[in-house]
Design a protein around this motif. Sequence first.
Motif, PDB file in Angstrom:
ATOM      1  N   ASP A  46      -7.292 -28.747  48.754  1.00  0.00           N
ATOM      2  CA  ASP A  46      -6.579 -29.308  47.568  1.00  0.00           C
ATOM      3  C   ASP A  46      -5.169 -28.874  47.753  1.00  0.00           C
ATOM      4  OD1 ASP A  46      -6.248 -30.517  45.188  1.00  0.00           O
ATOM      5  OD2 ASP A  46      -7.639 -29.352  43.989  1.00  0.00           O
ATOM      6  N   SER A  47      -4.347 -29.953  47.210  1.00  0.00           N
ATOM      7  CA  SER A  47      -2.915 -29.867  47.239  1.00  0.00           C
ATOM      8  C   SER A  47      -2.262 -30.409  46.010  1.00  0.00           C
ATOM      9  CB  SER A  47      -2.553 -30.578  48.459  1.00  0.00           C
ATOM     10  OG  SER A  47      -1.069 -30.426  48.753  1.00  0.00           O
ATOM     11  N   ALA A  48      -0.951 -29.937  45.393  1.00  0.00           N
ATOM     12  CA  ALA A  48      -0.409 -30.477  44.506  1.00  0.00           C
ATOM     13  C   ALA A  48       0.951 -29.969  44.627  1.00  0.00           C
ATOM     14  CB  ALA A  48      -1.026 -30.073  43.273  1.00  0.00           C
ATOM     15  N   PRO A  49       1.852 -31.085  43.936  1.00  0.00           N
ATOM     16  CA  PRO A  49       3.285 -30.462  43.578  1.00  0.00           C
ATOM     17  C   PRO A  49       3.418 -29.203  42.862  1.00  0.00           C
ATOM     18  CG  PRO A  49       3.165 -32.603  43.064  1.00  0.00           C
ATOM     19  CD  PRO A  49       1.617 -32.432  43.344  1.00  0.00           C
ATOM     20  N   LEU A  50       4.114 -28.526  43.166  1.00  0.00           N
ATOM     21  CA  LEU A  50       4.398 -27.174  42.569  1.00  0.00           C
ATOM     22  C   LEU A  50       4.469 -27.101  40.993  1.00  0.00           C
ATOM     23  CD1 LEU A  50       4.116 -24.180  43.512  1.00  0.00           C
ATOM     24  CD2 LEU A  50       6.403 -24.008  44.064  1.00  0.00           C
ATOM     25  N   ARG A  51       5.228 -27.986  40.844  1.00  0.00           N
ATOM     26  CA  ARG A  51       5.590 -28.299  39.084  1.00  0.00           C
ATOM     27  C   ARG A  51       4.334 -28.483  38.368  1.00  0.00           C
ATOM     28  NH1 ARG A  51       6.792 -32.875  41.832  1.00  0.00           N
ATOM     29  NH2 ARG A  51       6.527 -34.663  40.776  1.00  0.00           N
ATOM     30  N   ALA A  52       3.287 -29.017  39.047  1.00  0.00           N
ATOM     31  CA  ALA A  52       1.944 -29.403  38.440  1.00  0.00           C
ATOM     32  C   ALA A  52       1.059 -28.417  38.420  1.00  0.00           C
ATOM     33  CB  ALA A  52       1.473 -30.724  39.092  1.00  0.00           C
ATOM     34  N   VAL A  53       1.362 -27.308  39.278  1.00  0.00           N
ATOM     35  CA  VAL A  53       0.349 -26.187  39.217  1.00  0.00           C
ATOM     36  C   VAL A  53       0.380 -25.140  38.084  1.00  0.00           C
ATOM     37  CG1 VAL A  53      -0.413 -24.215  40.663  1.00  0.00           C
ATOM     38  CG2 VAL A  53       0.184 -26.470  41.791  1.00  0.00           C
ATOM     39  N   ARG A  54      -0.681 -24.699  37.695  1.00  0.00           N
ATOM     40  CA  ARG A  54      -0.574 -23.484  36.744  1.00  0.00           C
ATOM     41  C   ARG A  54      -1.392 -22.460  37.400  1.00  0.00           C
ATOM     42  NH1 ARG A  54      -3.632 -26.901  32.929  1.00  0.00           N
ATOM     43  NH2 ARG A  54      -4.928 -25.300  32.936  1.00  0.00           N
ATOM     44  N   ALA A  55      -0.798 -21.212  37.558  1.00  0.00           N
ATOM     45  CA  ALA A  55      -1.224 -20.093  37.833  1.00  0.00           C
ATOM     46  C   ALA A  55      -1.141 -18.882  37.006  1.00  0.00           C
ATOM     47  CB  ALA A  55      -0.646 -19.867  39.127  1.00  0.00           C
ATOM     48  N   GLY A  56      -1.989 -17.993  36.998  1.00  0.00           N
ATOM     49  CA  GLY A  56      -1.712 -16.859  36.139  1.00  0.00           C
ATOM     50  C   GLY A  56      -2.640 -15.646  36.633  1.00  0.00           C
ATOM     51  N   LYS A  57      -2.937 -14.908  35.783  1.00  0.00           N
ATOM     52  CA  LYS A  57      -3.703 -13.574  36.142  1.00  0.00           C
ATOM     53  C   LYS A  57      -4.540 -13.411  34.921  1.00  0.00           C
ATOM     54  CE  LYS A  57      -3.354  -9.398  38.721  1.00  0.00           C
ATOM     55  NZ  LYS A  57      -4.789  -9.802  39.266  1.00  0.00           N
ATOM     56  N   PRO A  58      -5.908 -13.837  35.120  1.00  0.00           N
ATOM     57  CA  PRO A  58      -6.621 -13.665  34.078  1.00  0.00           C
ATOM     58  C   PRO A  58      -7.238 -11.968  33.758  1.00  0.00           C
ATOM     59  CG  PRO A  58      -7.881 -14.727  35.619  1.00  0.00           C
ATOM     60  CD  PRO A  58      -6.473 -14.568  36.030  1.00  0.00           C
ATOM     61  N   TRP A  59      -7.522 -11.941  32.631  1.00  0.00           N
ATOM     62  CA  TRP A  59      -8.050 -10.395  32.309  1.00  0.00           C
ATOM     63  C   TRP A  59      -9.364 -10.096  33.145  1.00  0.00           C
ATOM     64  CZ3 TRP A  59     -12.921  -9.727  31.095  1.00  0.00           C
ATOM     65  CH2 TRP A  59     -13.671 -11.015  30.372  1.00  0.00           C
TER      66      TRP A  59
END
Length: 105
Positions: A46-59
Amino acid sequence: MEMTEPEFRATGVRIERWPRSLTRAGQVLIKDGRLALLTSYGRVIDSAPLRAVRAGKPWFAGDDSTVATLNGHRYRLTMGQRSSRIRDGRALAGHFLEAVQGPRH
């Protein structure tokens, strides 16, 4: 054509798209404003523009894991799978989050 260095690159990444593992030795690459998830052979998952990516650290994720959403698909990325040192995976996960979230602030 000038070749630019990637802003982030990690190899040996376990990439999962619930409920299954897509690769245990994949690659995560951020270059030219795009995030790409690749198999160990370099095929694009998969690939996407960085501005359209959500990333985080779930519990529920370990120190070496993050979750990224690209094109409506949620992936769990576990860094440092090829390294025997847990610290490497934790550092890579932190650098990945900084690379994704950094340009927005």
